[in-house]
Design a protein around this motif. Structure first.
Motif, PDB file in Angstrom:
ATOM      1  N   TYR A  62       8.232 -32.088  22.178  1.00  0.00           N
ATOM      2  CA  TYR A  62       9.641 -31.695  22.326  1.00  0.00           C
ATOM      3  C   TYR A  62      10.557 -32.535  21.443  1.00  0.00           C
ATOM      4  O   TYR A  62      11.757 -32.306  21.404  1.00  0.00           O
ATOM      5  N   GLY A  63       9.976 -33.509  20.746  1.00  0.00           N
ATOM      6  CA  GLY A  63      10.720 -34.207  19.699  1.00  0.00           C
ATOM      7  C   GLY A  63      10.473 -33.580  18.339  1.00  0.00           C
ATOM      8  O   GLY A  63      10.900 -34.114  17.324  1.00  0.00           O
ATOM      9  N   GLY A  64       9.712 -32.478  18.334  1.00  0.00           N
ATOM     10  CA  GLY A  64       9.454 -31.793  17.073  1.00  0.00           C
ATOM     11  C   GLY A  64       8.246 -32.333  16.321  1.00  0.00           C
ATOM     12  O   GLY A  64       8.012 -31.978  15.168  1.00  0.00           O
ATOM     13  N   ILE A  65       7.472 -33.208  16.982  1.00  0.00           N
ATOM     14  CA  ILE A  65       6.320 -33.818  16.308  1.00  0.00           C
ATOM     15  C   ILE A  65       5.043 -33.284  16.952  1.00  0.00           C
ATOM     16  O   ILE A  65       4.785 -33.529  18.134  1.00  0.00           O
ATOM     17  N   ASN A  66       4.274 -32.538  16.183  1.00  0.00           N
ATOM     18  CA  ASN A  66       3.063 -31.922  16.721  1.00  0.00           C
ATOM     19  C   ASN A  66       1.872 -32.841  16.476  1.00  0.00           C
ATOM     20  O   ASN A  66       1.382 -32.960  15.367  1.00  0.00           O
ATOM     21  N   VAL A  67       1.396 -33.502  17.534  1.00  0.00           N
ATOM     22  CA  VAL A  67       0.274 -34.437  17.367  1.00  0.00           C
ATOM     23  C   VAL A  67      -1.062 -33.796  17.731  1.00  0.00           C
ATOM     24  O   VAL A  67      -2.108 -34.399  17.542  1.00  0.00           O
ATOM     25  N   TYR A  68      -1.006 -32.574  18.257  1.00  0.00           N
ATOM     26  CA  TYR A  68      -2.241 -31.981  18.776  1.00  0.00           C
ATOM     27  C   TYR A  68      -3.159 -31.453  17.675  1.00  0.00           C
ATOM     28  O   TYR A  68      -4.249 -31.008  17.957  1.00  0.00           O
ATOM     29  N   ASP A  69      -2.685 -31.497  16.417  1.00  0.00           N
ATOM     30  CA  ASP A  69      -3.566 -31.029  15.351  1.00  0.00           C
ATOM     31  C   ASP A  69      -4.356 -32.162  14.706  1.00  0.00           C
ATOM     32  O   ASP A  69      -5.165 -31.917  13.823  1.00  0.00           O
ATOM     33  N   TYR A  70      -4.124 -33.407  15.150  1.00  0.00           N
ATOM     34  CA  TYR A  70      -4.917 -34.504  14.586  1.00  0.00           C
ATOM     35  C   TYR A  70      -6.362 -34.358  15.007  1.00  0.00           C
ATOM     36  O   TYR A  70      -6.668 -34.213  16.193  1.00  0.00           O
TER      37      TYR A  70
ATOM     38  N   PRO B 113      19.086 -34.276  20.733  1.00  0.00           N
ATOM     39  CA  PRO B 113      18.227 -34.222  21.934  1.00  0.00           C
ATOM     40  C   PRO B 113      16.734 -34.332  21.610  1.00  0.00           C
ATOM     41  O   PRO B 113      15.974 -34.917  22.406  1.00  0.00           O
ATOM     42  N   LYS B 114      16.303 -33.817  20.466  1.00  0.00           N
ATOM     43  CA  LYS B 114      14.888 -33.957  20.118  1.00  0.00           C
ATOM     44  C   LYS B 114      14.541 -35.419  19.867  1.00  0.00           C
ATOM     45  O   LYS B 114      13.490 -35.897  20.304  1.00  0.00           O
ATOM     46  N   ALA B 115      15.435 -36.128  19.180  1.00  0.00           N
ATOM     47  CA  ALA B 115      15.186 -37.548  18.912  1.00  0.00           C
ATOM     48  C   ALA B 115      15.134 -38.341  20.216  1.00  0.00           C
ATOM     49  O   ALA B 115      14.274 -39.214  20.410  1.00  0.00           O
ATOM     50  N   ILE B 116      16.036 -38.008  21.152  1.00  0.00           N
ATOM     51  CA  ILE B 116      16.067 -38.712  22.444  1.00  0.00           C
ATOM     52  C   ILE B 116      14.765 -38.445  23.203  1.00  0.00           C
ATOM     53  O   ILE B 116      14.160 -39.354  23.787  1.00  0.00           O
TER      54      ILE B 116
END
Lengths: 198, 576
Positions: free
Chosen positions: B55-63, B476-479
């Motif tokens: 929800y911060g715009g960072i997709n970690v599930y593709d690592y 809000p994404k950064a927060i």
């Protein structure tokens, strides 16, 4: 111990004072709750948001009974032709309750029609159902928000005041493609010559 | 308990009291429940930052490295929700609300039965864990059909819930035995709160039990050709809303009975406490439709009735806010606190256990207010199934329940084991980090939800980023992303303290750390004959349970009957 202490310890809350405060607070809580209920009820009655149909309000062509439909047999229902219901000349068709009908099918991580177009200024009844699992139907910038369940038809009537483009987003988890289930939702300017309601 | 309090009962000939061997076994059992709970929470919490980063715009599930362990965002989210909301809460509460009434009443429980219950619950957990870990039950913790998980998941979950009902049965049984041995006596307040909560849970669990046992298990085994998704959702929410009170009330027990003494003061009013729990018992369950305002084919009049009852349940929470604040103010003024709110500074802020619970309350003011918004039919369509909702429940169950239980562990572990809390300063830091992280997460998610971002979606991987970019979500994404990191730090600090404490040597007599049972400013008294009308009328908990059951049938019968009459057999799907 006849001598009074030099600095008296602070007086602590006693049983009787506490009871007075308690009773007052209980009253405040009860009044707040009552006001809240009355306020929300006023909002519901005055129609600040579209109420969902409870399964009996709309007459449909085809086998939709009490808001239920067979998801394997949508071909026999108006959901076979998703989108605004139009007549032979392509003009939007009023139903017997004086609203336009639009049928929307959710399934397989997409909405049908791919772009939904409805006119502004006329009440439109949206009918949404699902073919596979539960989906959500949320139109951005509005308070249109419904659960879409296979076997069930969610119907709600709205009048779009302003033309513009929004998006319909699936907001109920439906599987791996859930986050891509977004479609365009276009409100066209009122058609010239179309019968104005209200 | 080492202090002689009015609530303590002398054992009678008919009812044997706790002996040293039973107490030792009971403490060990409570420790097992609590530690199992906190292991589940640890795994669940470690997955948390992954959801926050999404929800911060960072997709970690593709690592690739993460993909080996977790197949998708949705599997990670399912594990996060099930472990934190269902497993952690139920294990901790089962240990906590067995231990407290047994100590309060000083009765001897059947320890073989108690251990059997723990092992059953653990077996259920391990059974359900297999399909969760193999990506065969990626159905989230609400498991709405017709998304169809492995039958092993439903069976394991059913066994786990059934075990909690066995704990409920044992506590009610012990309480009734105590009542028979002590006619005319007022049930001590800690027992009263525990028994009321267990009885509420028994009424509440009926919906989920019927959904899983009658509908989902036969269907997932291929014995029926489908299930009606609307009826399943309705039965789920019969349990799904009161389950949050099942998580919350055990924390309220601590706020009412223990926190005042930890803060150096007294519990406010026993009568009001009993009234609050009696109200929770009667009104917690018949409210589930407020989760289904957006569902089709449900009469709006019934949605409105459930809304009214939901607002009624706000009353006992408002009473709790009064009592907690009054007892804290009493404590602070006794220590020289002055001023309208200046007294707050005189609370023992160096005490991590007290600080955790007070911070939990502060965040719950916002969580409770947001809950009122969610329960209002007119506001609900703005927030339903948006990011607002996870924002909301992270400052309710994520703080009021979880942060309170974390704080409780700081005295409960020494009390159960005789081990000393390792690094009270780190413990104190961990609860401030947790509070800050949850408040930030809630801010970011409420904000995103109002903009229209859906909950439970891998938005960071959506092919339609332009839709979200148009919502102007930078701040809000950064927060939200930052909150994930803050909470990760909080978890490391907390678990460093917990594991160092648990792995240290036993140095004290466990009983030298007492259960911090507080005195009351307005006590209930010992005998029913001398008690206030409020105490007398709230005492018959079984009759109140019957009233709750009648109310539930009245407000659910007319909702469920048409669903049965129009039952739809919808086949299952696996779409993950």
């Amino acid at each position: 111990m006849s001598r009074a202490p030099e600095s008296a310890p602070p007086a602590r809350l006693d049983h009787h004072a506490l009871e007075r405060y308690e009773t007052a607070w209980l009253g405040v809580a009860a009044v707040m709750t009552a006001l809240l209920f009355v306020g929300v009820l006023a909002s519901v009655v005055s129609g600040t948001y579209p109420l969902l149909d409870a399964g009996s309000g709309h007459a449909h062509d085809g086998p939709i009974v009490r808001g239920r439909v067979d998801p394997k047999n949508l071909a026999a229902t108006p959901f076979a032709k998703p989108g605004l219901v139009v007549d032979a000349a392509g003009q939007p068709l009023l139903n017997d309750q004086g609203t336009l009908d639009a049928y929307i099918v959710a399934g397989n991580f997409t909405f049908q029609p791919a772009v939904l177009r409805v006119p502004a200024g006329v009440p439109v009844t949206l009918h949404v159902t699902a073919t596979d699992v539960a989906h959500g139907f949320e139109v951005t910038g509005t308070n249109i928000n419904a659960e879409i369940l296979p076997g069930h038809v969610a119907s709600l009537t709205v009048t779009f005041r302003h033309p513009g483009e929004q998006h319909a987003i699936c907001n109920e988890y439906c599987g791996v493609g859930h986050h891509n289930m977004i479609t365009r939702f276009v409100v066209d300017p009122p058609a010239t010559g179309a019968k104005e309601t209200q | 308990m080492t202090t002689a309090l009015p609530s303590q009962s002398a054992p009678s000939a008919a009812l044997p009291g706790l002996d040293a061997a039973t107490l030792s076994s009971l403490k060990k059992l409570t420790q097992y429940y609590a530690v199992t709970a906190f292991i589940a929470l640890m795994i669940g919490v470690l997955l948390g930052p992954l959801q926050a980063l999404n929800y911060g715009g960072i997709n970690v599930y593709d690592y690739p490295l993460l993909k080996v362990l977790i197949k998708s965002y949705y599997q990670g989210l399912t594990l996060h929700g099930v472990l934190n909301a269902l497993v952690f809460t139920q294990f901790f509460i089962s240990g906590w609300m067995l231990y407290l009434p047994v100590r309060d009443l000083n009765v001897r429980p059947n320890m073989r039965f108690a251990w059997f219950t723990y092992l059953t619950m653990t077996a259920g957990l391990l059974t359900a864990a297999v399909p969760l870990l193999t990506n065969d039950a990626t159905v989230l913790y609400t498991f709405y059909p017709p998304l169809e998980g492995s039958p092993v998941f439903y069976i394991g979950a059913a066994v786990m819930v059934a075990a909690s009902l066995l704990v409920a049965g044992q506590v009610v049984w012990l309480w009734l035995a105590w009542k028979r041995a002590h006619p005319g006596r007022v049930t001590p307040v800690v027992t009263y709160m525990s028994v009321a909560t267990w009885l509420m849970w028994v009424v509440a669990a009926l919906g989920l039990v019927v959904e899983v046992v009658v509908m989902l298990i036969p269907w997932s085994l291929g014995l029926t050709r489908g299930v009606d998704p609307l009826l399943a959702r309705t039965l789920f929410w019969w349990t799904g809303h009161p389950i949050v009170y099942f998580w919350l009330l055990p924390a309220y027990i601590s706020w009412y009975a223990f926190l005042p003494r930890q803060a150096g003061g007294r519990m406010a009013s026993e009568g009001l406490t009993r009234l609050a729990f009696a109200m929770f018992l009667v009104f917690s369950v018949p409210v589930g439709l407020h989760h289904q305002y957006a569902d089709p084919n449900v009469q709006n009049s019934w949605k409105i009735i459930h809304m009214f009852l939901t607002f009624l349940v706000a009353v006992p929470s408002l009473l709790t806010a009064f009592s907690a604040a009054a007892s804290l103010e009493d404590a602070a003024r006794a220590q020289g606190g002055r001023g309208l709110i200046g007294w707050v500074r005189r609370l023992p802020w160096g005490n991590a256990s007290m600080t955790a619970q007070v911070l939990a309350m502060v965040s719950f003011i916002f969580g409770g207010a947001g809950g009122i918004v969610n329960a209002s039919m007119a506001f609900s369509p703005v927030v339903h199934n948006t990011a607002w909702i996870p924002g909301h429940f992270h400052i309710t169950v994520g703080t009021a329940t979880t942060l309170t239980f974390m704080g409780v562990m700081f005295w409960l572990v020494p009390h159960l084991t005789g081990k000393r809390l390792a690094s009270p300063r780190t413990a104190l830091a961990s609860v401030w980090w947790w509070f800050t992280g949850m408040m930030l997460f809630a801010l970011g998610m409420h904000w995103q939800g109002l903009a229209g971002v859906p909950r439970r979606a891998q938005v960071s991987a959506s092919a339609q980023q332009a839709v979200y970019d148009a919502m102007h979500l930078g701040l809000p994404k950064a927060i939200t992303a930052a909150s994930g990191i803050v909470l990760f730090v909080a978890a490391i600090l907390f678990y460093a303290v917990l594991w160092r404490t648990l792995l240290s040597r036993r140095v004290d007599d466990p009983e030298s750390t007492p259960i911090p049972t507080s005195e009351a400013i307005s006590a209930a008294g010992e005998t029913l004959a001398g008690a206030s009308p409020l105490v007398r009328r709230t005492e018959p908990l079984l009759a109140l349970t019957f009233a709750a059951l009648v109310l539930v049938i009245l407000v659910y019968g007319p909702v469920i009957a048409p669903m049965l009459a129009n039952y739809q057999f919808i086949p299952g799907q696996r779409l993950w």
